[in-house]
Scaffold this motif. Structure first.
Motif, short mmCIF file in Angstrom:
data_model
loop_
_atom_site.label_atom_id
_atom_site.label_comp_id
_atom_site.label_asym_id
_atom_site.label_seq_id
_atom_site.Cartn_x
_atom_site.Cartn_y
_atom_site.Cartn_z
N LYS A 152 0.84 -1.20 0.00
CA LYS A 152 0.00 0.00 0.00
C LYS A 152 0.87 1.25 0.00
N THR A 154 0.78 5.20 1.29
CA THR A 154 0.09 6.20 2.11
C THR A 154 0.56 7.57 1.64
N THR A 165 -4.91 12.56 4.13
CA THR A 165 -4.07 11.38 3.94
C THR A 165 -4.89 10.26 3.32
N SER A 167 -4.89 6.20 1.59
CA SER A 167 -4.23 4.91 1.51
C SER A 167 -4.61 4.26 0.18
N SER A 169 -4.09 1.10 -2.69
CA SER A 169 -3.60 -0.25 -3.00
C SER A 169 -2.75 -0.18 -4.26
#
Length: 249
Positions: A152, A154, A165, A167, A169
């Motif tokens: 992942k 971030t 922020t 996240s 994949s």
């Protein structure tokens, strides 16, 4: 994990651009050219991820005339492992570039694509978003911080109200903002090493991409010259000038 980093050859940001006499575009004859500053930040971030051991290979990509090899050599001097030039004399628009990058993604299968949020010549800010749509990949734009771990990414990105922020994949698309990092100084030994690194050349036809322009530039003009400012004696005169002369109140 591979990282693909597109870099664009643009007029150096220190150069005062001149419009051609016929208004057909910007005059780039005998003008210093360099890597787009946002792309320089992108290549620096990819190299830092490699130094952390997160990334195994950094591939720089440029689309355009043969002189783009100079920009790719600079990217390899910063730390890219190899480079790909998609050579064409056509004026490339964001959609065409996005299609070329998608074809290269299908070929190279990178885990991450990091590119500048926009180029300083056309200021389109479209290629990253179009690429994410064409590939159906997660995207994060205007990144000011990137961390990659456990499949992942971030990403802290700048928004109007501050920052947020996300996240993502992997594989994913990230576009860089100015505050992400400060690119390193390119040393002479690294410039010499870059000359020996692999640089592959393709044409859009090799990748099965049609780069025909769909937008036509009708005319390019310089911004209107600004008039000199004036001093006023008091607030009443200022209000009168704003109301009657500037007509802003």
């Amino acid at each position: 994990m591979k990282v693909l980093v597109p870099v664009k050859r643009v007029v150096d940001y220190n150069v005062k651009v001149r419009v051609k006499s016929d208004g057909s575009g910007v005059d780039i004859a005998n003008v210093k050219m360099s890597m787009n500053p946002f792309d320089e930040i992108a290549i620096e971030e990819a190299v830092r991820l490699k130094e952390k051991g997160v990334v195994t290979e950094v591939i720089a990509v440029s689309c355009g005339v043969s002189q783009c090899t100079e920009t790719l050599r600079t990217a390899m001097a910063i730390g890219a492992d190899r480079a790909i030039l998609v050579e064409t004399a056509e004026e490339l628009q964001p959609l065409a570039v996005a299609k070329i990058l998608k074809a290269l993604m299908d070929k190279e299968q990178p885990g991450l694509v990091i590119l500048g949020k926009q180029a300083i010549d056309d200021d389109c800010n479209q290629t990253g978003q179009m690429l994410a749509a064409l590939c159906d990949r997660p995207q994060a734009t205007f990144a000011s911080k990137v961390e990659v771990a456990d499949g992942k990414a971030t990403v802290t990105r700048e928004v109007d109200g501050g920052s947020e922020t996300l996240s993502l994949s992997l594989p994913a698309i990230i576009t860089t903002d100015l505050r992400l990092n400060e690119p390193r100084y390119v040393t002479l030994p690294n410039i010499m090493k870059a000359k020996k690194k692999q640089l592959d050349t393709y044409s859009p036809a090799d990748l099965g991409v049609d780069v025909t322009s769909r937008i036509k530039t009708l005319k390019v003009v310089e911004p209107a010259a600004r008039s000199a400012g004036i001093k006023v004696a008091d607030v009443a005169t200022l209000v009168e000038k704003l109301r009657n002369d500037a007509k802003v109140i």
